[in-house]
Each structure stands twice: as C-alpha cells, then as structure tokens.
Design an enzyme around this catalytic site. Structure first.
Site, PDB file in Angstrom:
ATOM      1  N   VAL A  15      13.431  -6.509 -23.141  1.00 35.23           N
ATOM      2  CA  VAL A  15      13.249  -7.090 -24.280  1.00 35.23           C
ATOM      3  C   VAL A  15      13.787  -7.790 -25.198  1.00 35.23           C
ATOM      4  O   VAL A  15      12.945  -8.868 -24.770  1.00 35.23           O
ATOM      5  CB  VAL A  15      12.347  -5.291 -24.487  1.00 35.23           C
ATOM      6  CG1 VAL A  15      11.727  -6.075 -26.208  1.00 35.23           C
ATOM      7  CG2 VAL A  15      12.631  -3.968 -23.868  1.00 35.23           C
ATOM      8  N   LYS A 107      13.436   4.580 -28.811  1.00 38.13           N
ATOM      9  CA  LYS A 107      12.607   5.803 -28.846  1.00 38.13           C
ATOM     10  C   LYS A 107      13.317   6.673 -28.982  1.00 38.13           C
ATOM     11  O   LYS A 107      13.544   8.132 -29.528  1.00 38.13           O
ATOM     12  CB  LYS A 107      11.517   6.378 -27.795  1.00 38.13           C
ATOM     13  CG  LYS A 107      12.280   6.460 -26.310  1.00 38.13           C
ATOM     14  CD  LYS A 107      11.634   5.856 -25.730  1.00 38.13           C
ATOM     15  CE  LYS A 107      12.294   5.030 -24.307  1.00 38.13           C
ATOM     16  NZ  LYS A 107      11.548   3.956 -23.652  1.00 38.13           N
ATOM     17  N   GLY A 189      11.919  -0.863  -9.260  1.00 34.79           N
ATOM     18  CA  GLY A 189      12.834  -1.156 -10.323  1.00 34.79           C
ATOM     19  C   GLY A 189      11.503  -1.004 -11.618  1.00 34.79           C
ATOM     20  O   GLY A 189      12.269  -0.824 -12.675  1.00 34.79           O
ATOM     21  N   LYS A 207       8.766  10.133 -27.442  1.00 32.54           N
ATOM     22  CA  LYS A 207       7.933   9.623 -27.772  1.00 32.54           C
ATOM     23  C   LYS A 207       6.603  10.709 -28.539  1.00 32.54           C
ATOM     24  O   LYS A 207       5.850  10.156 -28.928  1.00 32.54           O
ATOM     25  CB  LYS A 207       6.973   8.655 -26.242  1.00 32.54           C
ATOM     26  CG  LYS A 207       7.901   8.089 -25.453  1.00 32.54           C
ATOM     27  CD  LYS A 207       7.450   7.423 -24.583  1.00 32.54           C
ATOM     28  CE  LYS A 207       8.504   6.291 -23.631  1.00 32.54           C
ATOM     29  NZ  LYS A 207       8.151   5.816 -22.347  1.00 32.54           N
TER      30      LYS A 207
HETATM   31  N1  LIG Z   1      12.293  -2.326 -20.495  1.00 35.22           N
HETATM   32  C1  LIG Z   1      11.203  -1.694 -21.066  1.00 35.22           C
HETATM   33  O1  LIG Z   1      10.416  -1.681 -20.458  1.00 35.22           O
HETATM   34  C2  LIG Z   1      11.099  -0.886 -22.551  1.00 35.22           C
HETATM   35  C3  LIG Z   1       9.670  -0.356 -22.668  1.00 35.22           C
HETATM   36  C4  LIG Z   1      10.002   0.501 -24.593  1.00 35.22           C
HETATM   37  C5  LIG Z   1      10.999   0.545 -24.763  1.00 35.22           C
HETATM   38  N2  LIG Z   1      12.426  -0.090 -24.231  1.00 35.22           N
HETATM   39  C6  LIG Z   1      13.068   0.055 -24.760  1.00 35.22           C
HETATM   40  O2  LIG Z   1      14.322  -0.952 -25.606  1.00 35.22           O
HETATM   41  C7  LIG Z   1      15.583  -1.414 -25.419  1.00 35.22           C
HETATM   42  C8  LIG Z   1      16.045  -2.480 -24.685  1.00 35.22           C
HETATM   43  O3  LIG Z   1      15.590  -2.220 -23.343  1.00 35.22           O
HETATM   44  P1  LIG Z   1      15.908  -2.858 -22.270  1.00 35.22           P
HETATM   45  O4  LIG Z   1      15.138  -2.162 -21.477  1.00 35.22           O
HETATM   46  O5  LIG Z   1      15.609  -4.559 -22.772  1.00 35.22           O
HETATM   47  O6  LIG Z   1      17.630  -2.357 -22.207  1.00 35.22           O
HETATM   48  P2  LIG Z   1      17.951  -3.606 -21.213  1.00 35.22           P
HETATM   49  O7  LIG Z   1      17.628  -4.221 -20.237  1.00 35.22           O
HETATM   50  O8  LIG Z   1      19.778  -2.836 -20.302  1.00 35.22           O
HETATM   51  O9  LIG Z   1      18.612  -4.306 -22.443  1.00 35.22           O
HETATM   52  C9  LIG Z   1      20.342  -3.813 -23.246  1.00 35.22           C
HETATM   53  C10 LIG Z   1      21.105  -5.036 -23.578  1.00 35.22           C
HETATM   54  O10 LIG Z   1      21.951  -4.531 -25.015  1.00 35.22           O
HETATM   55  C11 LIG Z   1      23.071  -5.024 -24.807  1.00 35.22           C
HETATM   56  N3  LIG Z   1      24.141  -4.132 -25.092  1.00 35.22           N
HETATM   57  C12 LIG Z   1      24.469  -2.679 -24.447  1.00 35.22           C
HETATM   58  N4  LIG Z   1      25.461  -2.429 -25.622  1.00 35.22           N
HETATM   59  C13 LIG Z   1      25.212  -3.180 -26.267  1.00 35.22           C
HETATM   60  C14 LIG Z   1      26.914  -3.722 -27.063  1.00 35.22           C
HETATM   61  N5  LIG Z   1      27.616  -1.864 -27.835  1.00 35.22           N
HETATM   62  N6  LIG Z   1      26.670  -4.063 -28.641  1.00 35.22           N
HETATM   63  C15 LIG Z   1      25.522  -5.525 -27.718  1.00 35.22           C
HETATM   64  N7  LIG Z   1      24.651  -5.527 -27.133  1.00 35.22           N
HETATM   65  C16 LIG Z   1      25.147  -4.600 -26.203  1.00 35.22           C
HETATM   66  C17 LIG Z   1      22.717  -5.514 -23.266  1.00 35.22           C
HETATM   67  O11 LIG Z   1      24.192  -6.834 -23.340  1.00 35.22           O
HETATM   68  P3  LIG Z   1      24.158  -6.573 -21.368  1.00 35.22           P
HETATM   69  O12 LIG Z   1      23.002  -7.845 -21.216  1.00 35.22           O
HETATM   70  O13 LIG Z   1      25.534  -8.258 -22.081  1.00 35.22           O
HETATM   71  O14 LIG Z   1      24.813  -6.107 -21.025  1.00 35.22           O
HETATM   72  C18 LIG Z   1      21.653  -5.744 -23.005  1.00 35.22           C
HETATM   73  O15 LIG Z   1      21.146  -7.236 -23.276  1.00 35.22           O
HETATM   74  C19 LIG Z   1      16.038  -0.018 -25.670  1.00 35.22           C
HETATM   75  O16 LIG Z   1      15.939   0.802 -25.882  1.00 35.22           O
HETATM   76  C20 LIG Z   1      14.734   1.269 -24.631  1.00 35.22           C
HETATM   77  O17 LIG Z   1      14.315   2.441 -24.615  1.00 35.22           O
HETATM   78  C21 LIG Z   1      12.843  -0.891 -23.458  1.00 35.22           C
END
Ligand SMILES: NC(=O)c1ccc[n+]([C@@H]2O[C@H](COP(=O)([O-])OP(=O)(O)OC[C@H]3O[C@@H](n4cnc5c(N)ncnc54)[C@H](OP(=O)(O)O)[C@@H]3O)[C@@H](O)[C@H]2O)c1
Length: 438
Positions: A15, A107, A189, A207
């Site tokens: 995201v 969430k 995925g 949610k």
């Molecule tokens: N993906 C979806 O479709 C989706 C949909 C709705 C809501 N969401 C929500 O959006 C949020 C992000 O989801 P995502 O899918 O983008 O997750 P993701 O791809 O796993 O990305 C998480 C990010 O957080 C960083 N991170 C983890 N620990 C950290 C720390 N201690 N300090 C700083 N950065 C840190 C990671 O860094 P690195 O990249 O360096 O490892 C990564 O860039 C979540 O709350 C999720 O529930 C996601």
C-alpha cells in the site's frame, strides 16, 4: 495557493509504495483539487535499501516510525505498517499526541484501540482517517460517518474478505475442494502464508467491529463477535445450497435486536437472486440498511495496492482541503466520549432460517425421527429431502437436507442435539444460517 501539506509515510510495502506512486503521478491534479501541494517529506520502513519501484530520495529517511510520527517535518502521518501493537500503534499514538493528522489502513489497530485513539484525536483537534481499513477501496467509512448521518441503521452486512470469497466462488464455479482453492489462493498471492486469520473470520470481524461502531454509535467490541470460519464448508454444502437456490458467502453481519447488538461472522446462505450472491472472487461488498434509504449496497475491490491507496489518498485529500482552525467531525461519527457501551445480543436468540445437512444411518424410521425432533422444538420446515450419501462405504448412510422457516438458534441447536442423542447421525450435523438479503 496555501502552504504545502507535508506528509510522512511509515510502511512502504504494497500500500505504501502505491501511495507514493499516486502522489508522484497525480501530483498536479491533486494540487488543483486540494488547493495546495502535497509533498512527502519523510518516510520509514525496515529496509532503507530495498527498491520500492518509486524514487523517494527527496524525503528524509527514518529508521524509527515513532520518530517520524513526531517529526517537525510533517503535518500528516500516514501509517501503513500494520499490526495492532508495536511500531504501528506507538507511531499513531505519538503522531496524534503531537498534534499531527493521521491516515491509516490498519483495521487490526482500530478494532483494538480505535476508541482510545479517537479520543486523543478529538482532544487534539486533529483528524484520524481510516477509509482503507474496511473493504479497501470501497468508500464505506465515509458513507456511514458522513453521508448517512440522520439515518437510523438497522443492519450492516457484507463480504469483507477477498480470500474467503475467492475460495467460495471457485468451490461453487469449478467444484474444487476448499483445500485446493486455498492452495491456489496462496499461489496467486490472495491468501497469506498463514491464512488462519482470513479463513477463520478474524479479519472480517475486525472490519465488522469498526462498521458496527459507526453504524450504531457504540464502542468497538472486536472481541465480542460470534465467529465461525469457512474451513468446514464442503463441496456437499455448496452443491446442496445451489440446488436449493442459495449461495454460501462468508458474511459479517451486525444488527440491532431487542436484547442488544448482534455481531456475527459466519458462512451464510444468501438467495441466489440477491445482489450480494452475485459478488464473486476477491471483490468485497457492504450492504447498509436504514430507515430512510432501505438498502444501500457498495461493492468493489476490497484489497490490492492501487485500490487501497485510492482510499488513503482520498483521506489525505480531505485533510489537505480542511480549513485551518475549523473543528473536525468525530472519528467514528459520534464523539468518542459519547459512544454508547456495547451490549451483546445472545447468539442463541438469533432468529432466522437455517440450512441443516445431516449424514444419518440408512435405517427405517430415521427420517420420521428427525422430523419429530424438529416439530418438538417448534421448528417448521420449508423443505426436507434425503438422498443416498455419495461416499458411503462400510455402512449405508443417507444425507438429509433440511431448510427451516424462521426460528431461533436455540431451537435448532436443541433439535440437533436430540438427533445426535437418538444415535441417528453418523457425523457432526452441518448448520448454516440463512440471511435475508436484497
Ligand atoms: N495490502 C492490501 O491489500 C491491504 C488492504 C487493506 C488494508 N491494508 C492494510 O494496510 C497496511 C499495510 O499493508 P501492506 O499490505 O502494504 O503491508 P506490507 O506490504 O507488508 O508492508 C508493510 C510495510 O511496513 C514496513 N514495516 C514493518 N515493520 C516496520 C517497522 N518496525 N518500522 C518501519 N516500517 C516497518 C515494512 O518495511 P519493509 O518493506 O522494509 O520490510 C513494509 O514496507 C496494513 O495495516 C494492512 O492491514 C492492506
């Protein structure tokens, strides 16, 4: 033109990287729409060296998202790390306490600490926006918090987990088992390596808890939800549902009853002609029933980088457009201090129709005995059919499928206990609730 809005983003994964790309590609359009430029001045993730497919070298890098959240370089903190504790919680709390607006897609965090965080935001006079946290790109938070103010909501229900809907859709379309569909979802995925959280309904529950608070003006009660996942849905259930004119969906449902609020997440039969039955694959849909509108159904992409980032950008633009010095509306539509305590309705009092699938010994009198147990519990039947079991090996068994008229959960459970006690059932009875759907 007003001064630029300075943004810090923590989390540059699926995201976060999408948000950066949209701000890069649509900067001019957003400046025109918001009346000010939006500039990413600071970022944080775990790995500073990872290629994210977008240049953020002009922004200050922070190893610690909490330091970023408190930095004087930002006006808005966007949290896209995830998790209900740890750095996400600490950073959001720090940003709000230091008077920064917050946008989050998290969430899990809101389901656990939403009211606490909303109180801080409201005391500090800043915004805590979270459109992306429920059903990804679908603007359901804004609909409940703003557009439907003045409506009395009686029920909110929906398909809020793309992984589960993908699995159930493929089971129905292609006759593939739950296990095989799940393996495919992981390859594509759509499902996490550990899919428990999705398939056991916890993600939907988070949610739903947020929507319940917005819809009914109550405190968030994510731990107080009746929860049942889809892992015990068999092809036999899908096939029987199809023959009876139903589809099986994992629904989150919240409604007001006389004894309190019923929040439940479970596999549900919906009539095949209903709109929600036509929501296939990874698509999400949320239905809101109100006194003024009847039923409103919002449907669209519930996840994915671009769709989720779309909601984050919308939240950010609201902050950019807000006028300095103006009081912001409450985070959950009702001021956090005025949210009513959550009173849970008893699930045994749940009223509705039920689908029941029983595998029973193929003996004389079993059919009649089942019908009697139902009648003894005042359950009237819409249909009852029996057929030879497909996989009866050692002993002849039959499958009996019942559809009840409106009754209570307590009555159905009692009838099923009786049938098991009578020694007729060879397996645990399957019971799936039927939901009225428009
Ligand atoms: N993906 C979806 O479709 C989706 C949909 C709705 C809501 N969401 C929500 O959006 C949020 C992000 O989801 P995502 O899918 O983008 O997750 P993701 O791809 O796993 O990305 C998480 C990010 O957080 C960083 N991170 C983890 N620990 C950290 C720390 N201690 N300090 C700083 N950065 C840190 C990671 O860094 P690195 O990249 O360096 O490892 C990564 O860039 C979540 O709350 C999720 O529930 C996601």
């Amino acid at each position: 033109m007003s001064e630029a809005l300075r943004v810090g983003i923590a989390g540059l994964g699926t995201v976060g990287a999408s948000v950066l790309k949209i701000l890069r590609d649509k900067g001019e359009m957003l400046t025109r729409q918001c009346g000010k430029q939006i500039i990413v001045t600071a970022v944080s993730a775990r790995d500073a060296k990872r290629d994210r497919g977008v240049d953020f070298s002009a922004a200050t890098w922070f190893d610690d998202p909490v330091e970023l959240a408190k930095s004087n370089e930002i006006d808005v903190f966007i949290e896209l790390i995830g998790g209900d504790e740890g750095p996400a919680r600490a950073a959001v709390e720090a940003a709000l306490k230091s008077g920064r607006h917050v946008v989050t897609a998290n969430k899990a965090l809101l389901a656990k600490h939403g009211v606490y965080l909303a109180k801080i935001a409201e005391e500090k006079g800043v915004l805590l926006n979270f459109e992306a946290a429920v059903a990804g790109g679908i603007p359901v938070i804004k609909a409940l918090r703003e557009s439907l103010t003045g409506n009395t909501v009686s029920r909110v229900y929906g398909i809020m987990n793309g992984t589960c809907n993908y699995i159930l859709t493929r089971m129905w379309d292609e006759g593939i088992s739950f296990e095989d569909c799940l393996a495919d979802a992981q390859c594509l995925g759509y499902a996490e390596a550990d899919p428990t959280f999705d398939i056991e309904g916890n993600d939907t529950a988070h949610k739903l808890a947020i929507l319940t608070s917005l819809a009914f003006g109550t405190q968030i009660a994510a731990d107080d939800i009746y929860l049942e996942g889809i892992s015990n849905i068999s092809l036999a259930d899908i096939k029987a549902a199809d023959e009876l004119g139903y589809r099986i969906k994992l629904l989150g449902v919240a409604l007001k009853t006389e004894s309190g609020i019923e929040q439940r997440v479970h596999p549900t039969m919906v009539p095949v002609e209903s709109v929600i039955a036509q929501v296939h694959g990874v698509t999400n849909a949320v239905a809101i029933e109100t006194d003024l509108l009847g039923e409103l159904l919002l449907s669209g992409p519930g996840a994915g980088g671009a769709a989720t980032a779309s909601a984050v950008i919308g939240d950010l633009a609201d902050i950019a457009k807000s006028r300095p010095g103006f009081q912001h509306g409450p985070v959950f539509g009702t001021p956090a201090k005025a949210l009513a305590p959550y009173k849970r309705a008893k699930m045994r009092a749940h009223e509705g129709g039920y689908f029941i699938r029983l595998t029973v010994h193929d003996r004389a009198g079993v059919f009649a005995a089942i019908a009697k147990r139902m009648a003894d519990n005042d359950i009237s039947l819409e249909s009852i059919v029996q057929r030879q079991s497909a996989n009866s090996q050692a002993e002849a068994t039959k499958t009996v499928i019942l559809v009840t008229h409106e009754t209570t959960e307590a009555a159905v459970k009692k009838a099923l206990e009786g049938i098991v006690k009578d020694g007729h059932a060879t397996d645990k009875p399957q019971m799936i609730r039927i939901e009225r759907a428009g």
